[in-house]
Write an enzyme that holds these catalytic residues in place. Structure first.
Site, PDB file in Angstrom:
ATOM      1  CB  SER A   1       3.182   0.604   6.834  1.00 34.89           C
ATOM      2  OG  SER A   1       2.809   1.878   6.481  1.00 34.89           O
TER       3      SER A   1
ATOM      4  CG  ASP B   1      -0.127  -4.198   2.807  1.00 29.52           C
ATOM      5  OD1 ASP B   1       0.333  -3.577   1.544  1.00 29.52           O
ATOM      6  OD2 ASP B   1      -0.129  -3.506   3.888  1.00 29.52           O
TER       7      ASP B   1
ATOM      8  CG  HIS C   1      -0.315   0.347   2.778  1.00 27.39           C
ATOM      9  ND1 HIS C   1       0.130  -0.588   3.504  1.00 27.39           N
ATOM     10  CD2 HIS C   1       0.046   1.757   3.132  1.00 27.39           C
ATOM     11  CE1 HIS C   1       0.583  -0.285   4.420  1.00 27.39           C
ATOM     12  NE2 HIS C   1       0.546   1.124   4.381  1.00 27.39           N
TER      13      HIS C   1
END
Length: 257
Positions: A207, A111, A66
């Site tokens: 992230s 992801d 992402h």
């Protein structure tokens, strides 16, 4: 379930701008010994830190898929950093390959993405790949892990100049998936985490950064998402297990060997 989906949506869209709801953050933690994590990568947009990443091959960095919701021409990878304002070793991104089964918001499943550098890293004291786990690696609930990032040191603050690290513990996935927590949002390859103190948490664009678990210096997880409120104990941060994806990683990185 609706509340969980809403939280994920806010976080993932926040990755589009540094300092928003999915920027980069470690609340609490401590400064790392400089260059003690030589595998750390900073994914930057127009010179500003966006997401973490981990060098897994002399030509490849693994991050969260992402994080690539950007114009690729604006993105760079910087290796060998301790402070964000030091020069580091900067690379253009030659290729960006999201996992073929990646599902964006609200699912954020699979992801992971691999970013190919436009050059080859020569391993040194400050830049060195982190070993991949075996395909059979199991990180059980209660396992001690650690992660690092250049994030905010408090909610709504600024990016940390220096790389900071935080100790975490793997939580039971069944508990994390119950109605009080992520309410069934977690897929089998996801795991949630908790710091020793309720006032500490990774969040907002850390992230893409790696989790190292147990005694071995081996990659175990890549941080994926968390809640808008970073220290919400009922929405603990979630990471993607790397072991189920080792074959895919080796296949992609092997093309450039």
């Amino acid at each position: 379930m609706e509340a969980c989906v809403s939280s994920l949506l806010v976080l993932a869209l926040g990755a589009l701008s540094v300092g928003s709801s999915f920027g980069t953050q470690i609340i609490g933690g401590r400064e790392v010994i400089p260059h003690s994590r030589p595998y750390m990568a900073s994914l930057q947009r127009n010179g500003s830190h966006l997401c973490g990443g981990v060098l897994v091959h002399p030509k490849w960095v693994l991050t969260a898929a992402h994080c690539l919701a950007q114009r690729m021409a604006q993105l760079r990878l910087v290796l060998g950093l301790h402070t964000l304002d030091s020069p580091g070793l900067t690379f253009h991104i030659k290729a960006a390959i999201q996992h073929p089964r990646y599902k964006p918001v609200p699912a954020l499943e699979n992801d992971l993405a691999l970013l190919q550098l436009d050059g080859k890293v020569k391993p040194s004291r400050t830049i060195r790949p982190l070993a991949l786990p075996s395909k059979r690696q199991v990180v059980a609930a209660g396992t001690r892990c650690s992660m690092a990032g250049w994030g905010l040191t408090h909610q709504g603050g600024r990016l940390s100049r220096v790389l900071r690290e935080l100790d975490l513990q793997v939580l039971d996935t069944r508990m994390c998936n119950n109605s009080r927590f992520w309410n069934g949002s977690l897929s089998p390859s996801m795991v949630c985490l908790a710091a020793d103190s309720k006032d500490q948490a990774p969040c907002k664009g850390d992230s893409g950064g790696p989790l190292v678990c147990g005694k071995g210096r081996v990659l175990a997880r890549v941080l994926s998402f968390s809640s808008r409120v970073c220290t919400d104990i009922f929405k603990p941060p979630v990471a993607t297990a790397v072991a189920p994806y080792v074959s895919w990683i080796r296949k992609v990185t092997g093309r450039s060997a």
